[in-house]
Design a protein around this motif. Structure first.
Motif, PDB file in Angstrom:
ATOM      1  N   SER A 196       0.800  -1.225   0.000  1.00 41.48           N
ATOM      2  CA  SER A 196       0.000   0.000   0.000  1.00 41.48           C
ATOM      3  C   SER A 196       0.832   1.274   0.000  1.00 41.48           C
ATOM      4  CB  SER A 196      -0.941   0.017   1.221  1.00 41.48           C
ATOM      5  OG  SER A 196      -1.890  -1.037   1.133  1.00 41.48           O
ATOM      6  N   ILE A 197       2.151   1.163  -0.024  1.00 44.34           N
ATOM      7  CA  ILE A 197       2.964   2.392  -0.061  1.00 44.34           C
ATOM      8  C   ILE A 197       2.657   3.200  -1.327  1.00 44.34           C
ATOM      9  CG2 ILE A 197       4.824   1.460   1.354  1.00 44.34           C
ATOM     10  CD1 ILE A 197       6.483   1.093  -1.213  1.00 44.34           C
ATOM     11  N   LYS A 198       2.111   2.527  -2.343  1.00 40.72           N
ATOM     12  CA  LYS A 198       1.749   3.227  -3.583  1.00 40.72           C
ATOM     13  C   LYS A 198       0.626   4.232  -3.357  1.00 40.72           C
ATOM     14  CE  LYS A 198      -1.466  -0.395  -5.110  1.00 40.72           C
ATOM     15  NZ  LYS A 198      -2.692   0.415  -4.906  1.00 40.72           N
ATOM     16  N   ASP A 199      -0.108   4.059  -2.245  1.00 38.33           N
ATOM     17  CA  ASP A 199      -1.232   4.943  -1.931  1.00 38.33           C
ATOM     18  C   ASP A 199      -0.840   6.081  -0.994  1.00 38.33           C
ATOM     19  OD1 ASP A 199      -2.981   3.308  -3.437  1.00 38.33           O
ATOM     20  OD2 ASP A 199      -3.193   1.937  -1.720  1.00 38.33           O
ATOM     21  N   LEU A 200       0.427   6.150  -0.607  1.00 34.41           N
ATOM     22  CA  LEU A 200       0.869   7.224   0.280  1.00 34.41           C
ATOM     23  C   LEU A 200       0.816   8.558  -0.444  1.00 34.41           C
ATOM     24  CD1 LEU A 200       3.910   5.511   2.062  1.00 34.41           C
ATOM     25  CD2 LEU A 200       1.712   6.154   3.102  1.00 34.41           C
ATOM     26  N   ASP A 201       0.594   9.601   0.327  1.00 39.90           N
ATOM     27  CA  ASP A 201       0.590  10.954  -0.207  1.00 39.90           C
ATOM     28  C   ASP A 201       1.816  11.712   0.292  1.00 39.90           C
ATOM     29  OD1 ASP A 201      -1.917  10.736  -1.533  1.00 39.90           O
ATOM     30  OD2 ASP A 201      -2.935  11.003   0.404  1.00 39.90           O
ATOM     31  N   THR A 223       6.663   6.860  -6.572  1.00 44.62           N
ATOM     32  CA  THR A 223       6.816   6.664  -8.013  1.00 44.62           C
ATOM     33  C   THR A 223       7.015   5.197  -8.360  1.00 44.62           C
ATOM     34  OG1 THR A 223       8.070   7.422  -9.968  1.00 44.62           O
ATOM     35  CG2 THR A 223       9.328   6.959  -7.978  1.00 44.62           C
ATOM     36  N   LYS A 224       6.797   4.868  -9.626  1.00 43.31           N
ATOM     37  CA  LYS A 224       7.028   3.517 -10.125  1.00 43.31           C
ATOM     38  C   LYS A 224       8.334   3.545 -10.918  1.00 43.31           C
ATOM     39  CE  LYS A 224       3.389   1.362 -11.648  1.00 43.31           C
ATOM     40  NZ  LYS A 224       2.284   0.890 -12.535  1.00 43.31           N
ATOM     41  N   ILE A 225       9.226   2.601 -10.618  1.00 44.58           N
ATOM     42  CA  ILE A 225      10.538   2.570 -11.269  1.00 44.58           C
ATOM     43  C   ILE A 225      10.801   1.197 -11.870  1.00 44.58           C
ATOM     44  CG2 ILE A 225      11.483   4.318  -9.707  1.00 44.58           C
ATOM     45  CD1 ILE A 225      12.946   2.049  -8.224  1.00 44.58           C
ATOM     46  N   THR A 237      23.211  13.093   1.261  1.00 43.13           N
ATOM     47  CA  THR A 237      23.754  13.995   2.284  1.00 43.13           C
ATOM     48  C   THR A 237      22.719  14.259   3.373  1.00 43.13           C
ATOM     49  OG1 THR A 237      23.060  15.903   0.976  1.00 43.13           O
ATOM     50  CG2 THR A 237      25.316  15.120   0.654  1.00 43.13           C
ATOM     51  N   ASP A 238      21.431  14.117   3.034  1.00 48.64           N
ATOM     52  CA  ASP A 238      20.387  14.300   4.040  1.00 48.64           C
ATOM     53  C   ASP A 238      19.956  12.941   4.586  1.00 48.64           C
ATOM     54  OD1 ASP A 238      19.089  13.221   1.884  1.00 48.64           O
ATOM     55  OD2 ASP A 238      17.569  14.787   1.701  1.00 48.64           O
ATOM     56  N   ASN A 239      19.142  12.960   5.613  1.00 51.17           N
ATOM     57  CA  ASN A 239      18.629  11.720   6.200  1.00 51.17           C
ATOM     58  C   ASN A 239      17.279  11.409   5.567  1.00 51.17           C
ATOM     59  OD1 ASN A 239      20.824  11.532   7.947  1.00 51.17           O
ATOM     60  ND2 ASN A 239      19.818  12.824   9.484  1.00 51.17           N
ATOM     61  N   ARG A 240      17.181  10.243   4.933  1.00 52.93           N
ATOM     62  CA  ARG A 240      15.942   9.850   4.282  1.00 52.93           C
ATOM     63  C   ARG A 240      15.740   8.348   4.355  1.00 52.93           C
ATOM     64  NH1 ARG A 240      15.412  11.737  -1.432  1.00 52.93           N
ATOM     65  NH2 ARG A 240      16.150  13.696  -0.526  1.00 52.93           N
ATOM     66  N   MET A 241      14.520   7.928   4.068  1.00 54.83           N
ATOM     67  CA  MET A 241      14.213   6.500   4.019  1.00 54.83           C
ATOM     68  C   MET A 241      13.634   6.179   2.646  1.00 54.83           C
ATOM     69  SD  MET A 241      11.929   4.122   6.567  1.00 54.83           S
ATOM     70  CE  MET A 241      13.291   4.025   7.719  1.00 54.83           C
ATOM     71  N   THR A 242      14.099   5.080   2.066  1.00 59.63           N
ATOM     72  CA  THR A 242      13.616   4.626   0.764  1.00 59.63           C
ATOM     73  C   THR A 242      12.947   3.274   0.930  1.00 59.63           C
ATOM     74  OG1 THR A 242      15.415   5.783  -0.378  1.00 59.63           O
ATOM     75  CG2 THR A 242      14.294   4.043  -1.589  1.00 59.63           C
ATOM     76  N   LEU A 243      11.704   3.163   0.466  1.00 64.93           N
ATOM     77  CA  LEU A 243      10.938   1.920   0.561  1.00 64.93           C
ATOM     78  C   LEU A 243      10.686   1.372  -0.839  1.00 64.93           C
ATOM     79  CD1 LEU A 243       8.237   3.162   3.092  1.00 64.93           C
ATOM     80  CD2 LEU A 243      10.232   1.773   3.642  1.00 64.93           C
ATOM     81  N   LEU A 244      10.930   0.078  -1.028  1.00 63.58           N
ATOM     82  CA  LEU A 244      10.703  -0.570  -2.318  1.00 63.58           C
ATOM     83  C   LEU A 244       9.835  -1.817  -2.147  1.00 63.58           C
ATOM     84  CD1 LEU A 244      14.284  -0.468  -3.918  1.00 63.58           C
ATOM     85  CD2 LEU A 244      12.360   1.010  -4.462  1.00 63.58           C
ATOM     86  N   CYS A 256       8.361   2.749  -5.502  1.00 67.49           N
ATOM     87  CA  CYS A 256       9.431   3.360  -4.714  1.00 67.49           C
ATOM     88  C   CYS A 256       8.899   4.592  -3.995  1.00 67.49           C
ATOM     89  CB  CYS A 256      10.600   3.758  -5.631  1.00 67.49           C
ATOM     90  SG  CYS A 256      11.934   4.648  -4.777  1.00 67.49           S
ATOM     91  N   VAL A 257       9.131   4.628  -2.681  1.00 67.13           N
ATOM     92  CA  VAL A 257       8.748   5.783  -1.871  1.00 67.13           C
ATOM     93  C   VAL A 257      10.009   6.301  -1.194  1.00 67.13           C
ATOM     94  CG1 VAL A 257       7.535   6.516   0.216  1.00 67.13           C
ATOM     95  CG2 VAL A 257       6.373   5.070  -1.480  1.00 67.13           C
ATOM     96  N   GLN A 258      10.184   7.613  -1.234  1.00 65.62           N
ATOM     97  CA  GLN A 258      11.277   8.235  -0.485  1.00 65.62           C
ATOM     98  C   GLN A 258      10.685   9.297   0.446  1.00 65.62           C
ATOM     99  OE1 GLN A 258      14.547   9.537  -3.138  1.00 65.62           O
ATOM    100  NE2 GLN A 258      15.671   7.831  -2.278  1.00 65.62           N
ATOM    101  N   ALA A 259      11.140   9.250   1.694  1.00 64.26           N
ATOM    102  CA  ALA A 259      10.701  10.201   2.696  1.00 64.26           C
ATOM    103  C   ALA A 259      11.919  10.849   3.344  1.00 64.26           C
ATOM    104  CB  ALA A 259       9.848   9.490   3.752  1.00 64.26           C
TER     105      ALA A 259
END
Length: 263
Positions: A196-201, A223-225, A237-244, A256-259
């Motif tokens: 369901s990460i595809k439904d995140l805003d 996004t879809k990759i 360089t920044d702090n982020r999380m990537t979900l696949l 793919c979600v990046q926060a």
């Protein structure tokens, strides 16, 4: 008389032979050792250290310096960041060299700001996984995404089926705290899924808790990759999380979600 003449000839022949022998003994033939036509081109042999893939290396700093007031043979002005006064910067033809415009006497150097202060370019952040970093149960951390009902899914080391059977998998090539923390999970058909990460805003929250503390991230990209696109796992360089996760019915694509860290 004949006997004397014969003796004289014999003596002369002996002396001649001795002279030739002595002269031959004086000759000496010496050659240098085999020249090293092909010296080692190995990075380790040349620079005395192993090559660091994806990071800084000794060769990166082998930049010849210009003496004060000397002209450069290449135009490197695009690299400069600060003005230094007094350098000879105009060629005989009147064109600017080494980043100096005609009529000017200054040049910009990377890593410096105007006014004398310095600014070092930011380096990618990375926290290596150690035994001390792990939670008491051996997990890397735990993740919650309230908008899609994900609550305290444990993050386990390795992008493997075994990891995703217990929760989510951590890409071993990425950071576990500072920088880009990359995570993978099943799309469907398992106990722990993140399809369901595809439904995140944009702006939805993701929390990440480790032995170092808790961080909150805000969704920036959904996004879809391509399944072969690993660029989103690069250090940042920044702090982020990537979900696949997988795309249902299409193995050639990934969601793919990046926060980015908010607090």
């Amino acid at each position: 008389m004949k006997k004397f003449f014969s003796l004289t000839l014999t003596l002369a022949a002996m002396l001649s032979a001795m002279a030739v022998s002595a002269q031959a003994a004086d000759y000496s033939f010496e050659t240098d050792g085999t020249p090293e036509y092909y010296p080692s081109s190995s990075y380790e042999d040349v620079y005395g250290s192993r090559y660091n893939y994806g990071g800084k290396n000794v060769v990166d700093y082998q930049i010849p310096e210009l003496e004060y007031g000397q002209l450069s043979t290449t135009q490197t002005g695009v690299m400069e960041k600060i003005m230094l006064h007094g350098l000879q910067g105009i060629s005989a033809s009147g064109s600017g060299i080494y980043g100096i415009s005609p009529g000017g006497g200054t040049v910009e150097i990377p890593g410096f700001l105007q006014g004398g202060s310095t600014s070092t370019p930011a380096m990618p952040a990375f926290t290596e996984l150690t035994q001390d970093f792990l939670l008491s149960n051996g997990a890397v951390g735990k993740i919650s995404i309230p908008a899609i009902g994900v609550k305290n899914y444990y993050l386990w080391e390795g992008e493997t089926t075994a990891s995703m059977k217990k929760g989510l998998g951590h890409f071993t090539s990425t950071s576990v705290w500072n920088g880009n923390v990359a995570v993978c999970g099943h799309n469907r058909g398992a106990k722990y899924v993140i399809g369901s990460i595809k439904d995140l805003d944009v702006g939805d929250k993701i929390t990440y808790t480790t032995s170092m503390g808790t961080r909150t991230y805000l969704v920036e990209t959904v996004t879809k990759i391509s399944s072969s696109d690993w660029s989103y796992l690069s250090s940042t360089t920044d702090n982020r999380m990537t979900l696949l996760t997988c795309v249902a019915g299409d193995s050639s694509q990934r969601w793919c979600v990046q926060a980015v860290q908010a607090s």
